[in-house]
Design a protein around this motif. Structure first.
Motif, mmCIF file in Angstrom:
data_model
loop_
_atom_site.group_PDB
_atom_site.id
_atom_site.type_symbol
_atom_site.label_atom_id
_atom_site.label_comp_id
_atom_site.label_asym_id
_atom_site.label_seq_id
_atom_site.Cartn_x
_atom_site.Cartn_y
_atom_site.Cartn_z
ATOM 1 N N TYR A 152 -2.284 2.901 -5.497
ATOM 2 C CA TYR A 152 -2.626 1.564 -5.015
ATOM 3 C C TYR A 152 -1.987 0.532 -5.946
ATOM 4 O O TYR A 152 -2.132 0.616 -7.177
ATOM 5 N N LEU A 153 -1.299 -0.408 -5.343
ATOM 6 C CA LEU A 153 -0.563 -1.410 -6.114
ATOM 7 C C LEU A 153 -1.063 -2.804 -5.795
ATOM 8 O O LEU A 153 -1.203 -3.188 -4.634
ATOM 9 N N CYS A 154 -1.329 -3.526 -6.853
ATOM 10 C CA CYS A 154 -1.712 -4.930 -6.707
ATOM 11 C C CYS A 154 -0.467 -5.762 -6.432
ATOM 12 O O CYS A 154 0.602 -5.512 -7.007
ATOM 13 N N ASN A 155 -0.617 -6.724 -5.558
ATOM 14 C CA ASN A 155 0.509 -7.591 -5.192
ATOM 15 C C ASN A 155 0.055 -9.050 -5.157
ATOM 16 O O ASN A 155 -1.035 -9.349 -4.677
ATOM 17 N N VAL A 156 0.875 -9.926 -5.683
ATOM 18 C CA VAL A 156 0.619 -11.356 -5.515
ATOM 19 C C VAL A 156 1.900 -12.013 -5.019
ATOM 20 O O VAL A 156 3.009 -11.537 -5.307
ATOM 21 N N GLY B 45 0.485 0.081 -10.544
ATOM 22 C CA GLY B 45 -0.123 1.052 -9.644
ATOM 23 C C GLY B 45 -1.228 1.840 -10.318
ATOM 24 O O GLY B 45 -1.177 2.117 -11.517
ATOM 25 N N THR B 46 -2.231 2.184 -9.526
ATOM 26 C CA THR B 46 -3.322 3.014 -10.013
ATOM 27 C C THR B 46 -3.589 4.106 -8.981
ATOM 28 O O THR B 46 -3.619 3.836 -7.771
ATOM 29 N N GLN B 47 -3.774 5.318 -9.451
ATOM 30 C CA GLN B 47 -3.917 6.456 -8.553
ATOM 31 C C GLN B 47 -5.353 6.555 -8.042
ATOM 32 O O GLN B 47 -6.306 6.503 -8.819
ATOM 33 N N VAL B 48 -5.469 6.712 -6.737
ATOM 34 C CA VAL B 48 -6.748 7.010 -6.094
ATOM 35 C C VAL B 48 -6.590 8.360 -5.401
ATOM 36 O O VAL B 48 -5.712 8.530 -4.558
ATOM 37 N N THR B 49 -7.427 9.289 -5.792
ATOM 38 C CA THR B 49 -7.381 10.629 -5.203
ATOM 39 C C THR B 49 -8.740 10.957 -4.614
ATOM 40 O O THR B 49 -9.754 10.888 -5.306
ATOM 41 N N VAL B 50 -8.730 11.294 -3.328
ATOM 42 C CA VAL B 50 -9.962 11.686 -2.639
ATOM 43 C C VAL B 50 -9.840 13.174 -2.335
ATOM 44 O O VAL B 50 -8.975 13.600 -1.569
#
Length: 119
Positions: free
Chosen positions: A93-97, A112-117
């Protein structure tokens, strides 16, 4: 330049929740849109949710009703509350402005930060 620092990713089981946060610093004057994108392996980057300075939100159909984006204009932060997570939400997941400058809209990205389900 705008610097973005994300936090909050991790490993969760289906049905659980996570909250992502992103703090903007640097040349942050006139930032208008803040949002989150995601990119899964082998897939294109896609918009998850965005929010304007005035609070207008936009969500991908796949996350409507499960994710909520919020923004603190005073602190220049944007957060994404993710509930009822599914396997298919796994991604970076990447933050964008977005910031307009002399009539041109510029995009800035976090690392970016990893999200794992996963069960």
């Amino acid at each position: 330049q705008v610097q973005l620092v994300e936090s909050g990713g991790g490993l969760v089981q289906p049905g659980e929740s996570l909250r992502l946060s992103c703090a903007a610093s640097g040349s942050i004057r006139s930032i208008n849109v803040m949002g989150w994108y995601r990119q899964a392996p082998g897939k294109q980057r896609e918009l998850v949710a965005s929010i304007t300075t005035g609070g207008t939100t936009n969500y991908a159909d796949s996350v409507k009703g499960r994710f909520t984006i919020s923004r603190d204009n005073a602190k220049n932060t944007v957060s994404l509350q993710m509930n009822s997570l599914k396997f298919e939400d796994t991604a970076v997941y990447l933050c964008n402005v977005q910031r307009p400058l002399f009539g041109v809209q510029y995009d800035y990205w976090g690392q970016g930060t990893q999200v794992t389900v996963s069960s």
